[in-house]
Enzyme design. Structure first.
Site, mmCIF file in Angstrom:
data_model
loop_
_atom_site.group_PDB
_atom_site.id
_atom_site.type_symbol
_atom_site.label_atom_id
_atom_site.label_comp_id
_atom_site.label_asym_id
_atom_site.label_seq_id
_atom_site.Cartn_x
_atom_site.Cartn_y
_atom_site.Cartn_z
ATOM 1 C CG ASN A 1 -1.745 -1.228 1.357
ATOM 2 O OD1 ASN A 1 -2.470 -1.570 0.370
ATOM 3 N ND2 ASN A 1 -1.744 -1.915 2.539
ATOM 4 C CG HIS B 1 -10.475 -2.059 7.299
ATOM 5 N ND1 HIS B 1 -9.800 -2.303 8.339
ATOM 6 C CD2 HIS B 1 -9.302 -2.671 6.121
ATOM 7 C CE1 HIS B 1 -8.650 -2.833 8.548
ATOM 8 N NE2 HIS B 1 -8.313 -3.033 7.235
ATOM 9 C CD GLU C 1 -12.812 0.889 4.002
ATOM 10 O OE1 GLU C 1 -12.243 1.150 2.948
ATOM 11 O OE2 GLU C 1 -13.058 -0.109 4.575
ATOM 12 C CB SER D 1 -9.211 -1.387 1.921
ATOM 13 O OG SER D 1 -9.866 -2.329 2.385
ATOM 14 C CG ASP E 1 -10.620 3.566 7.180
ATOM 15 O OD1 ASP E 1 -9.572 4.306 6.800
ATOM 16 O OD2 ASP E 1 -10.657 2.455 7.760
ATOM 17 C CG HIS F 1 -6.698 2.168 1.098
ATOM 18 N ND1 HIS F 1 -5.572 1.387 0.948
ATOM 19 C CD2 HIS F 1 -7.308 1.408 2.049
ATOM 20 C CE1 HIS F 1 -5.878 0.375 1.538
ATOM 21 N NE2 HIS F 1 -6.748 0.186 2.433
ATOM 22 C CE LYS G 1 -3.525 0.276 4.562
ATOM 23 N NZ LYS G 1 -4.619 -0.191 5.455
HETATM 24 C C1 LIG Z 1 -5.029 -0.575 6.514
HETATM 25 C C2 LIG Z 1 -6.414 -0.229 7.155
HETATM 26 C C3 LIG Z 1 -6.663 0.289 8.266
HETATM 27 C C4 LIG Z 1 -5.710 -0.077 9.303
HETATM 28 O O1 LIG Z 1 -4.742 0.764 9.329
HETATM 29 P P1 LIG Z 1 -3.366 0.076 9.980
HETATM 30 O O2 LIG Z 1 -2.519 1.551 10.404
HETATM 31 O O3 LIG Z 1 -2.647 -0.589 9.133
HETATM 32 O O4 LIG Z 1 -3.735 -0.359 11.246
HETATM 33 C C5 LIG Z 1 -7.963 0.889 8.561
HETATM 34 N N1 LIG Z 1 -8.760 0.971 7.340
HETATM 35 C C6 LIG Z 1 -8.656 0.507 6.287
HETATM 36 C C7 LIG Z 1 -9.530 0.923 5.122
HETATM 37 C C8 LIG Z 1 -7.446 -0.120 6.046
HETATM 38 O O5 LIG Z 1 -7.188 -0.407 4.760
#
Ligand SMILES: *Cc1c(COP(=O)(O)O)cnc(C)c1O
Length: 398
Positions: free
Chosen positions: A48, A134, A189, A193, A218, A221, A252
């Site tokens: 990512n 997620h 989101e 993801s 969220d 990404h 990411k």
């Molecule tokens: C990777 C991810 C997370 C978690 O983030 P980390 O810092 O890796 O714990 C949360 N939400 C989504 C959509 C993700 O892809």
């Protein structure tokens, strides 16, 4: 054999039979998109690291400076003695980048979600979730004890039905005396993801506002990849027309590790008092926060703009090659396969030709919806894409 191991082995055997067994692949060297994994050199479409910053020497340099100054670990929770200056610097920079009053850093994006959601809502409240949200959002929602309602992925019509239902429930509860108001939290989101598509955030936010619902987005990404909730690929970060809690990761596009919540100053002050994953956990390593801060400076510079331009032009190229399979709308490109075993076979044949594209299976995605997940990075080159497209073509996947 002891009963614990015996039972667990039987469960693992069942997973293996279903083509769902997972294992971690040891990676011994990383140079942007080139890895040595399981002892073989491969071209990776598996990370990512959208802007290629994770192995950027400037991030490593900032991390080392911070480590020398603050030590290897933060030594305590932020609330005890672990809140070093670099965390505050990073929080101001994140708030500035997101266009919010404040930001609060957590040890991961996962920790931010499972800390913040239960801090905001409880068993009297209602959480409305996108079906493809997620795992950390689902975990946070469950942990809160709130009533959960799911709407079909990005389906505004069903979302509005759930919201109307929640408002009616709130009305009913308001009839009882001396009760606290029922709160409604909508969780989705910005850029999804596993499907690589965008939520209709503007519309969702416009419905949340008159309903008095709070919106939790969220942005794991889209942070660093899209500047404005994923609606546009350029321009300054936008504001949502409702009460919003924005969450993201530093792991990411920002190439480090850690998570954050961005929003009002009151929200940040509140979470410092209520987010258990922050209160009862050691603060992020100062070196990781320093690396993320450096990444954020690059993301916001003209170099960052150029990296994003490269990235999106590669999305365009892969999208036209995959136009028969729906194309691509972001650097996350799902190549639908369907059956779990078939996805695993396709991934292993690509692996044998030196290309790492992970197969994504249940429970990450629904059963029977297994796919290859191609993820592009600004660090990929034109020849890398040619190799990828040819590899997918040989599998009958273009
Ligand atoms: C990777 C991810 C997370 C978690 O983030 P980390 O810092 O890796 O714990 C949360 N939400 C989504 C959509 C993700 O892809």
């Amino acid at each position: 054999m002891a009963s614990l191991d015996q039972t667990l082995m039987e469960r693992l055997d069942r997973l293996r039979d279903q083509g769902l067994l997972r294992r971690v692949r040891p990676v011994s060297s990383v140079s942007k998109t080139r890895l040595v994994a399981d002892g073989s050199p491969v071209l990776s479409f598996a990370s990512n690291d959208y802007l290629g910053l994770a192995s950027d020497p400037r991030l490593a340099e900032s991390a080392m400076v911070a480590m020398k100054k603050f030590g290897a670990g933060a030594s305590a929770s932020r609330l005890i003695s672990g809140s070093v200056a670099i965390h505050q610097d990073l929080e101001s920079a994140l708030a500035d980048y997101k266009g919010t009053e404040a930001a609060l850093v957590f040890s991961s994006g996962h920790a931010a979600a499972v800390g913040a959601i239960p801090a905001l809502v409880g068993s009297r409240d209602i959480v409305i979730l996108d079906h493809l949200a997620h795992a950390c959002l689902i975990d946070g929602a469950r942990l809160s004890g709130a009533r959960l309602r799911v709407f079909a992925h990005n389906d505004l019509h069903q979302f509005r039905q759930r919201l109307a239902w929640a408002c009616a429930e709130r009305e009913k509860a308001a009839a009882a005396p001396d009760q606290e108001k029922v709160r409604i939290l909508v969780v989705t989101e910005s850029l999804f993801s596993m499907d690589g598509d965008f939520a209709p955030l503007r519309e969702i936010a416009e419905d949340c506002a008159p309903a008095g619902a709070w919106l939790f987005v969220d942005e794991a990404h889209s942070t660093g990849v899209c500047d404005s909730f994923g609606e546009e690929q350029s321009g300054p970060p936008g504001k949502l027309p409702c009460d919003a809690i924005r969450m993201g990761t530093l792991g990411k596009a920002l190439g480090s590790v850690g998570g954050f919540i961005a929003g009002s100053k009151v929200l940040a002050d509140y979470l410092v008092n209520h987010a258990r994953s922050m209160l009862f956990s050691t603060a992020p390593a100062p070196s990781a926060s320093a690396a993320a801060l450096r990444a954020l400076q690059i993301v916001q510079s003209s170099e960052g703009q150029m990296l994003r331009r490269n990235l999106w032009s590669m999305v365009g190229k892969v999208s036209s090659a995959l136009s028969g399979r729906g194309g691509a709308s972001s650097p996350i490109i799902p190549v639908a396969v369907g059956e779990e075993g078939r996805a695993m076979d396709a991934a292993s044949r690509l692996w044998e030709s030196g290309i790492w594209v992970p197969a994504i299976r249940y429970p990450t995605v629904p059963r029977g919806k297994a796919r290859l997940r191609v993820s592009l990075s600004a660090a990929h080159e034109g020849a890398d894409l040619d190799k990828l497209i040819e590899g997918l073509r040989l599998q009958g996947l273009t």
